[in-house]
Design a protein around this motif. Structure first.
Motif, short mmCIF file in Angstrom:
data_model
loop_
_atom_site.label_atom_id
_atom_site.label_comp_id
_atom_site.label_asym_id
_atom_site.label_seq_id
_atom_site.Cartn_x
_atom_site.Cartn_y
_atom_site.Cartn_z
N TRP A 1 0.83 -1.20 0.00
CA TRP A 1 0.00 0.00 0.00
C TRP A 1 0.87 1.26 0.00
N GLU A 2 1.88 1.31 0.86
CA GLU A 2 2.71 2.52 0.92
C GLU A 2 3.54 2.70 -0.34
N PHE A 3 4.07 1.61 -0.89
CA PHE A 3 4.84 1.72 -2.13
C PHE A 3 3.96 2.28 -3.25
N ALA A 4 2.74 1.78 -3.35
CA ALA A 4 1.82 2.27 -4.38
C ALA A 4 1.47 3.73 -4.17
N ALA A 5 1.28 4.14 -2.92
CA ALA A 5 0.93 5.53 -2.64
C ALA A 5 2.11 6.46 -2.93
N ARG A 6 3.31 6.01 -2.67
CA ARG A 6 4.50 6.83 -2.96
C ARG A 6 4.72 6.98 -4.46
N ALA A 7 4.38 5.95 -5.21
CA ALA A 7 4.47 5.99 -6.68
C ALA A 7 5.85 6.44 -7.16
N GLY A 8 6.88 5.90 -6.54
CA GLY A 8 8.24 6.19 -6.98
C GLY A 8 8.77 7.55 -6.56
N ARG A 9 8.09 8.21 -5.64
CA ARG A 9 8.50 9.55 -5.20
C ARG A 9 9.03 9.48 -3.77
N PRO A 10 10.34 9.50 -3.59
CA PRO A 10 10.90 9.31 -2.24
C PRO A 10 10.45 10.36 -1.24
N THR A 11 10.16 11.58 -1.69
CA THR A 11 9.80 12.65 -0.75
C THR A 11 8.31 12.91 -0.68
N ALA A 12 7.51 12.09 -1.35
CA ALA A 12 6.06 12.31 -1.35
C ALA A 12 5.52 12.20 0.07
N GLN A 13 4.60 13.09 0.40
CA GLN A 13 3.97 13.04 1.72
C GLN A 13 2.57 12.47 1.68
N TYR A 14 1.95 12.45 0.49
CA TYR A 14 0.58 11.95 0.35
C TYR A 14 0.49 11.08 -0.90
N GLY A 15 -0.58 10.27 -0.96
CA GLY A 15 -0.77 9.41 -2.13
C GLY A 15 -1.57 10.07 -3.22
N THR A 16 -1.33 11.35 -3.46
CA THR A 16 -2.07 12.12 -4.45
C THR A 16 -1.19 12.43 -5.65
N ALA A 17 -1.70 13.28 -6.54
CA ALA A 17 -0.94 13.64 -7.74
C ALA A 17 0.27 14.51 -7.41
N GLY A 18 0.22 15.27 -6.31
CA GLY A 18 1.31 16.17 -5.98
C GLY A 18 2.38 15.50 -5.13
N THR A 19 3.46 16.22 -4.89
CA THR A 19 4.54 15.69 -4.06
C THR A 19 4.80 16.55 -2.83
N GLY A 20 4.18 17.73 -2.74
CA GLY A 20 4.49 18.65 -1.66
C GLY A 20 3.58 18.51 -0.47
N THR A 21 3.42 19.60 0.25
CA THR A 21 2.66 19.58 1.49
C THR A 21 1.25 20.12 1.33
N VAL A 22 0.89 20.57 0.14
CA VAL A 22 -0.43 21.14 -0.07
C VAL A 22 -1.40 20.03 -0.45
N LEU A 23 -2.42 19.82 0.40
CA LEU A 23 -3.38 18.76 0.16
C LEU A 23 -4.74 19.29 -0.26
N ALA A 24 -5.01 20.55 0.01
CA ALA A 24 -6.30 21.14 -0.35
C ALA A 24 -6.51 21.05 -1.86
N GLY A 25 -7.67 20.55 -2.26
CA GLY A 25 -7.98 20.39 -3.67
C GLY A 25 -7.43 19.13 -4.29
N ALA A 26 -6.69 18.34 -3.51
CA ALA A 26 -6.10 17.12 -4.04
C ALA A 26 -6.69 15.87 -3.44
N ALA A 27 -7.48 16.00 -2.38
CA ALA A 27 -8.06 14.84 -1.70
C ALA A 27 -9.29 15.29 -0.91
N ASN A 28 -10.11 14.32 -0.55
CA ASN A 28 -11.32 14.57 0.23
C ASN A 28 -11.02 14.28 1.70
N PHE A 29 -10.99 15.33 2.53
CA PHE A 29 -10.64 15.15 3.94
C PHE A 29 -11.18 16.34 4.73
#
Length: 271
Positions: free
Chosen positions: A127-155
């Protein structure tokens, strides 16, 4: 003279036949993912325990559902099998919510569905490997890699009175509402938190195997990952891990399926 000419004509014919360009052989094709799934290529990543220590983890290729299992899909399973669910999923599977993720299913309900579908739950490492999607610094399992989650997920739709949920309605969204991560997987952060196969152990990273870790042999709870529509942002982080008893019924909790790329090797029969 005529015999000599015939001899060289035969030699030339054989030489031309040998030099004829053969059609290219069809390229080797990998097994295609089953419908609704993607091939997660496998590889290595560093996952961190609660103390911040890094542990190199390797997973083999596997298939994973693009989306969380929906109300419509779970209803199809129940209608086909007559399965008596432990959970209360039908309370939230109201008309118009067919493409919302199924929630309020127990771990046992999720496993029953995966077996019917010929699949399984993903391990926590998968699950975590799939969520990281090859991005070592990813913080979330979304399209982005940074710290901004608003507009990228339902929470963040914090429920004030959970007892009124069946009347008030829950705040899930249809699956695939938000952009997928680089592997083409949706809602690995938010919408519904997801059951994993493993028993939960806070110290497992310290003693578990580095290759395809299956989780501990026993525990009090099963791993839950990804956070939900009702969670704060920190619950959606890739490093956030916790466990719940397998009989837990929560209006935030669903699942998705995984499958092996290659079937497990048959065990040798005893002599």
């Amino acid at each position: 003279m005529r015999n000599t000419f015939g001899f060289w004509l035969l030699v030339s014919s054989l030489w031309l036949t040998a030099c004829r360009v053969r059609p290219a052989e069809p390229p080797y094709q990998m097994r295609l993912p089953p419908p609704g799934m993607v091939l997660v290529p496998g590889g290595a990543f560093v996952r961190r325990d609660d103390a911040g220590r890094g542990h190199l983890t390797v997973v083999a290729p596997f298939f994973l559902d693009r989306t969380e299992v929906t109300n419509a899909e779970f209803r199809r399973f129940v209608m086909a099998t007559g399965y008596q669910s432990e959970g209360r999923w039908a309370l939230y599977a109201t008309p118009g919510r067919e493409q919302h993720p199924v929630v309020a299913v127990t771990w046992n309900d999720a496993v029953a569905y995966t077996r019917w579908a010929g699949k399984r739950l993903p391990t926590e490492a998968e699950w975590e490997f799939a969520a990281r999607a090859g991005r070592p610094t990813a913080q979330y399992g979304t399209a982005g890699t940074g710290t901004v989650l608003a507009g990228a997920a339902n929470f963040g739709h914090i429920a004030v009175n959970p007892k009124r949920m069946p009347l008030r309605g829950i705040q899930t969204t249809p699956v695939a509402t938000f952009a997928p991560n680089p592997f083409g997987l949706y809602d690995l952060s938010g919408n519904a938190a997801e059951w994993c196969q493993d028993w939960f152990d806070a110290d497992y990273y310290a003693f578990g195997p580095s290759h395809n870790p299956p989780g501990p042999d026993f525990g009090r709870g099963r791993v839950v990952r990804g956070g939900s529509w009702n969670d704060r942002e920190d619950y959606l982080q890739l490093t956030r891990r916790y466990g719940l008893p397998p009989g837990t019924i929560a209006f935030t909790l669903g699942f998705r399926c995984a499958a092996d790329v290659m079937p497990p090797s048959p065990k040798p029969s005893p002599k």
